[in-house]
Design a protein around this motif. Structure first.
Motif, PDB file in Angstrom:
ATOM      1  N   PRO A 172       0.743  -1.221  -0.117  1.00 24.33           N
ATOM      2  CA  PRO A 172      -0.040   0.119  -0.012  1.00 24.33           C
ATOM      3  C   PRO A 172       0.710   1.222   0.037  1.00 24.33           C
ATOM      4  O   PRO A 172       2.165   1.373   0.200  1.00 24.33           O
ATOM      5  CB  PRO A 172      -0.721   0.202   1.279  1.00 24.33           C
ATOM      6  CG  PRO A 172      -0.386  -1.389   1.924  1.00 24.33           C
ATOM      7  CD  PRO A 172       0.677  -1.886   1.140  1.00 24.33           C
ATOM      8  N   SER A 173       0.363   2.427  -0.207  1.00 16.85           N
ATOM      9  CA  SER A 173       0.771   3.755   0.038  1.00 16.85           C
ATOM     10  C   SER A 173       1.354   3.937   1.608  1.00 16.85           C
ATOM     11  O   SER A 173       0.343   3.566   2.425  1.00 16.85           O
ATOM     12  CB  SER A 173       0.160   4.873  -0.659  1.00 16.85           C
ATOM     13  OG  SER A 173       0.903   6.118  -0.210  1.00 16.85           O
ATOM     14  N   SER A 224       2.242   7.467 -10.056  1.00 14.24           N
ATOM     15  CA  SER A 224       2.484   8.749 -10.921  1.00 14.24           C
ATOM     16  C   SER A 224       3.486   8.083 -12.130  1.00 14.24           C
ATOM     17  O   SER A 224       3.937   7.027 -12.053  1.00 14.24           O
ATOM     18  CB  SER A 224       3.514   9.533 -10.151  1.00 14.24           C
ATOM     19  OG  SER A 224       4.542   9.072  -9.600  1.00 14.24           O
ATOM     20  N   GLY A 247       0.291   8.926 -14.598  1.00 12.53           N
ATOM     21  CA  GLY A 247      -0.625  10.041 -14.174  1.00 12.53           C
ATOM     22  C   GLY A 247      -1.700  10.623 -15.207  1.00 12.53           C
ATOM     23  O   GLY A 247      -1.663   9.849 -16.428  1.00 12.53           O
ATOM     24  N   ALA A 248      -2.082  11.582 -15.224  1.00 14.50           N
ATOM     25  CA  ALA A 248      -3.175  12.178 -15.958  1.00 14.50           C
ATOM     26  C   ALA A 248      -2.989  13.556 -16.250  1.00 14.50           C
ATOM     27  O   ALA A 248      -2.729  14.335 -15.146  1.00 14.50           O
ATOM     28  CB  ALA A 248      -4.576  11.491 -15.695  1.00 14.50           C
ATOM     29  N   PHE A 443      -9.997  -0.873 -17.170  1.00 15.96           N
ATOM     30  CA  PHE A 443      -9.644   0.532 -16.897  1.00 15.96           C
ATOM     31  C   PHE A 443      -8.342   0.662 -17.470  1.00 15.96           C
ATOM     32  O   PHE A 443      -7.328   0.016 -16.970  1.00 15.96           O
ATOM     33  CB  PHE A 443      -9.689   0.695 -15.498  1.00 15.96           C
ATOM     34  CG  PHE A 443      -9.437   2.012 -14.990  1.00 15.96           C
ATOM     35  CD1 PHE A 443     -10.348   3.049 -14.518  1.00 15.96           C
ATOM     36  CD2 PHE A 443      -8.120   2.582 -14.971  1.00 15.96           C
ATOM     37  CE1 PHE A 443      -9.940   4.445 -14.119  1.00 15.96           C
ATOM     38  CE2 PHE A 443      -7.988   4.071 -14.459  1.00 15.96           C
ATOM     39  CZ  PHE A 443      -8.693   4.707 -14.206  1.00 15.96           C
TER      40      PHE A 443
HETATM   41  P1  NAD Z   1       3.469   7.704  -6.526  1.00 16.63           P
HETATM   42  O1  NAD Z   1       3.869   7.264  -7.862  1.00 16.63           O
HETATM   43  O2  NAD Z   1       4.506   8.845  -5.735  1.00 16.63           O
HETATM   44  O3  NAD Z   1       3.539   6.222  -5.530  1.00 16.63           O
HETATM   45  C1  NAD Z   1       2.631   5.172  -5.978  1.00 16.63           C
HETATM   46  C2  NAD Z   1       3.466   3.913  -5.196  1.00 16.63           C
HETATM   47  O4  NAD Z   1       4.745   3.808  -5.485  1.00 16.63           O
HETATM   48  C3  NAD Z   1       3.481   4.000  -3.633  1.00 16.63           C
HETATM   49  O5  NAD Z   1       2.981   2.970  -3.055  1.00 16.63           O
HETATM   50  C4  NAD Z   1       4.928   4.419  -3.520  1.00 16.63           C
HETATM   51  O6  NAD Z   1       5.379   4.051  -2.179  1.00 16.63           O
HETATM   52  C5  NAD Z   1       5.490   3.819  -4.511  1.00 16.63           C
HETATM   53  N1  NAD Z   1       6.946   4.617  -5.089  1.00 16.63           N
HETATM   54  C6  NAD Z   1       7.031   5.830  -5.215  1.00 16.63           C
HETATM   55  N2  NAD Z   1       8.225   6.268  -5.511  1.00 16.63           N
HETATM   56  C7  NAD Z   1       8.850   4.859  -6.043  1.00 16.63           C
HETATM   57  C8  NAD Z   1       9.878   4.486  -6.609  1.00 16.63           C
HETATM   58  N3  NAD Z   1      10.833   5.518  -7.106  1.00 16.63           N
HETATM   59  N4  NAD Z   1      10.384   3.314  -6.968  1.00 16.63           N
HETATM   60  C9  NAD Z   1       9.165   2.336  -6.563  1.00 16.63           C
HETATM   61  N5  NAD Z   1       8.169   2.572  -5.849  1.00 16.63           N
HETATM   62  C10 NAD Z   1       7.907   3.889  -5.748  1.00 16.63           C
HETATM   63  O7  NAD Z   1       2.250   8.109  -6.358  1.00 16.63           O
HETATM   64  P2  NAD Z   1       1.167   8.895  -5.434  1.00 16.63           P
HETATM   65  O8  NAD Z   1       1.596  10.281  -5.116  1.00 16.63           O
HETATM   66  O9  NAD Z   1       0.785   7.918  -4.179  1.00 16.63           O
HETATM   67  O10 NAD Z   1      -0.324   8.947  -6.318  1.00 16.63           O
HETATM   68  C11 NAD Z   1      -0.764   9.953  -6.931  1.00 16.63           C
HETATM   69  C12 NAD Z   1      -0.419   9.434  -8.692  1.00 16.63           C
HETATM   70  O11 NAD Z   1      -0.954   8.197  -8.742  1.00 16.63           O
HETATM   71  C13 NAD Z   1      -1.016  10.640  -9.454  1.00 16.63           C
HETATM   72  O12 NAD Z   1       0.006  10.927 -10.487  1.00 16.63           O
HETATM   73  C14 NAD Z   1      -1.977   9.862 -10.054  1.00 16.63           C
HETATM   74  O13 NAD Z   1      -2.448  10.179 -11.328  1.00 16.63           O
HETATM   75  C15 NAD Z   1      -1.704   8.450 -10.110  1.00 16.63           C
HETATM   76  N6  NAD Z   1      -2.867   7.657 -10.445  1.00 16.63           N
HETATM   77  C16 NAD Z   1      -3.061   6.870 -11.306  1.00 16.63           C
HETATM   78  C17 NAD Z   1      -4.201   6.266 -11.533  1.00 16.63           C
HETATM   79  C18 NAD Z   1      -4.463   5.423 -12.823  1.00 16.63           C
HETATM   80  O14 NAD Z   1      -5.340   4.705 -12.885  1.00 16.63           O
HETATM   81  N7  NAD Z   1      -3.752   5.848 -13.902  1.00 16.63           N
HETATM   82  C19 NAD Z   1      -5.094   5.875 -10.411  1.00 16.63           C
HETATM   83  C20 NAD Z   1      -4.682   6.540  -9.253  1.00 16.63           C
HETATM   84  C21 NAD Z   1      -3.815   7.408  -9.248  1.00 16.63           C
END
Ligand code: NAD
Length: 491
Positions: A172-173, A224, A247-248, A443
């Motif tokens: 999870p996050s 992201s 992301g989007a 999706f």
């Molecule tokens: P994030 O990319 O920072 O983190 C996502 C997950 O990856 C987390 O579990 C985090 O611990 C892990 N993570 C972070 N950096 C990493 C790395 N360098 N290597 C491996 N794992 C890593 O995203 P966030 O801030 O938690 O969520 C927001 C982002 O998610 C936005 O960009 C949003 O658009 C995107 N999102 C996309 C969808 C989709 O269906 N396309 C759905 C929900 C959210």
């Protein structure tokens, strides 16, 4: 202060490294989460690999029955889950319930897994020879998920993976870990054997170790774009199957023949709901022809009326952002756009703390080369762009590097059809602002919004979590069959 631990092989497991978990509405820590390091990553994957040895042979009917029980428990615990989501994410309680319902729909799809796994059979493809195919699970599957849907996004993955006969390790996050711990309890109560579903808490270091682990067969990632690109490259280089959703920057195109009140209502909800922290949020409204001025006036009225506050307070329509960093990013984009000449029609900056609150912002006359347009802001900021014609609007949307979702508002079926065929975007709404496909569809976005070739959940989810096997079979009748082989290629 709670301490959120891993769930590995059915037991809670601690660790020496922890990180604080915050209540974004108060800006204060409410708990600690353990961050998995190499030994815990290995323990989680090993527990899942061991469970796979027997889970893959459990009958489809029993797997489906466990999903039915899990689905009922999700419904019974909806309020409890929603409160956990609101406490750590900040979103409004009704919104948290909404994501739980949409996630539960994936479990309902997984309840029908015997139907989805039916193979093909061809009788008598040659004399006395039949051909058939079926799909088998992959093994240990990993899920790495973002903060913004602590329940729904993981539910896009693990119910289908598990119903297909795989075992699962969810990371999870680290910002919203509590809901996944409760999900693990509900699976156990539903009768899922230990080790089939494991929760490995942690950060990027944990995620990296998980996607490189040799016993992980497949990785589902949502987050992201830069991280999605990295996860896809790393896991495919290690020979794994990967779907990585990024992301989007979602555009809503508004034609002059649209019902502008309906469009403004829908775009407002889609832009500012969950403080804009949705991958399907509308962050750009493209007003075509004569639409811009009346649309901006309507959007401004609605944005100003939104009630911002803690997500748990009755009457709140929009909660805080996830962190102080997120608040600084949103404010910085609005500051920079203003300095570059954009008109700040509604200004959400400067709300008092102590939580991470930004109000709705509405920006007009934004140059498309500004970071506010080029980058995903992931906050309550809506940009209005202007286009002369529908073709200009299509060209604008297609020039954007992202292709997750989009919507068109119009009363013309011909224009809507033209738009849905021409845009390079994975999910399109016609007078529907957030076109998240139902659980029995799949999706996924295009371009920088998805790396890999399989969308998530629905039929593509079943394909992702299984691999096909084709059988060619002969059962010779003892009296008639010749046992002599043929040295030529079989025809
Ligand atoms: P994030 O990319 O920072 O983190 C996502 C997950 O990856 C987390 O579990 C985090 O611990 C892990 N993570 C972070 N950096 C990493 C790395 N360098 N290597 C491996 N794992 C890593 O995203 P966030 O801030 O938690 O969520 C927001 C982002 O998610 C936005 O960009 C949003 O658009 C995107 N999102 C996309 C969808 C989709 O269906 N396309 C759905 C929900 C959210």
């Amino acid at each position: 202060m709670s301490l959120i631990q891993h769930r590995i092989g059915g037991v809670q497991v601690g660790g020496s490294v922890t990180a604080p978990v915050h209540d974004p509405a108060a800006g204060t820590p409410v708990g600690e989460v353990v961050l998995g390091r190499a030994p815990e990553v290995d323990a989680a994957v090993t527990a899942a690999a061991r469970a796979f040895e027997s889970w893959q042979d459990v009958s489809q009917a029993r797997r489906a029955r466990i999903m039915f029980a899990f689905r009922d428990l999700l419904e019974r615990h909806e309020d409890e889950l929603a409160r956990l989501v609101t406490a750590e994410h900040g979103k409004v309680l009704d919104d948290a319930c909404g994501e739980i319902v949409r996630g539960r729909e994936v479990v309902e799809f997984a309840c029908g897994i015997p139907q989805a796994l039916k193979g093909e059979y061809s009788d008598q493809v040659s004399s006395g020879v039949d051909a058939y195919s079926f799909r088998q699970p992959l093994g240990v599957c990993a899920g790495i998920v973002p903060f913004n849907f602590p329940v729904m996004v993981p539910l896009w993955m693990h119910p289908i993976a598990i119903a297909c006969g795989n075992t699962f390790v969810l990371k999870p996050s680290e910002r919203v870990p509590s809901a996944s711990a409760l999900i693990a309890d509900l699976y156990a109560e539903a009768g899922l054997p230990d080790g089939v579903f494991n929760v490995l808490n942690g950060d990027r270091e944990t995620a990296d170790a998980l996607i490189r682990h040799p016993d992980v067969a497949a990785v589902s990632f949502v987050g992201s774009t830069p991280v999605a690109r990295h996860v896809h490259a790393t896991a495919t280089a290690a020979g794994k199957r990967v779907q990585a959703l990024g992301g989007a920057k979602n555009h809503a195109v508004v034609l002059p023949d649209a019902d502008l009140d309906l469009a403004a209502d829908q775009i407002t909800a889609a832009a500012y709901g969950s403080a804009g922290q949705r991958c399907m949020a509308i962050s750009v409204a493209v007003a075509v022809g004569a639409a811009p001025d009346p649309l901006v006036a309507r959007l401004a009225d609605r944005a100003r009326a939104i009630k911002v506050g803690p997500g748990a307070d009755p009457g709140t329509e929009m909660g805080p952002l996830i962190s102080a960093d997120a608040l600084a990013r949103v404010t910085g984009h609005v500051d920079a756009a203003q300095a570059a000449g954009a008109e700040i029609v509604v200004d959400g900056r400067g709300l008092p703390g102590p939580g991470y609150f930004a109000g709705p912002s509405l920006l007009d006359h934004v140059a498309t080369d500004l970071p506010a347009y080029q980058e995903e802001i992931f906050g309550p900021v809506l940009i209005v762009l202007r286009a002369d014609t529908l073709d200009d609007a299509i060209a604008l949307v297609n020039a954007n590097p992202h292709g997750n979702g989009t919507a068109i508002f119009t009363s013309s079926g011909e224009a809507a059809r033209r738009y849905q065929r021409a845009v390079h975007v994975g999910m399109v709404g016609v007078n529907v602002p957030i076109p998240v496909p139902m659980a029995f569809y799949s999706f996924g976005g295009w371009k920088a919004s998805l790396f890999g070739d399989t969308h998530i959940h629905g039929p593509e989810g079943v394909r992702f979590y299984t691999r096909a096997k084709a059988i060619t079979s002969r059962w010779p009748e003892p009296q008639t069959a010749s046992t002599a082989g043929d040295m030529a290629f079989p025809t």
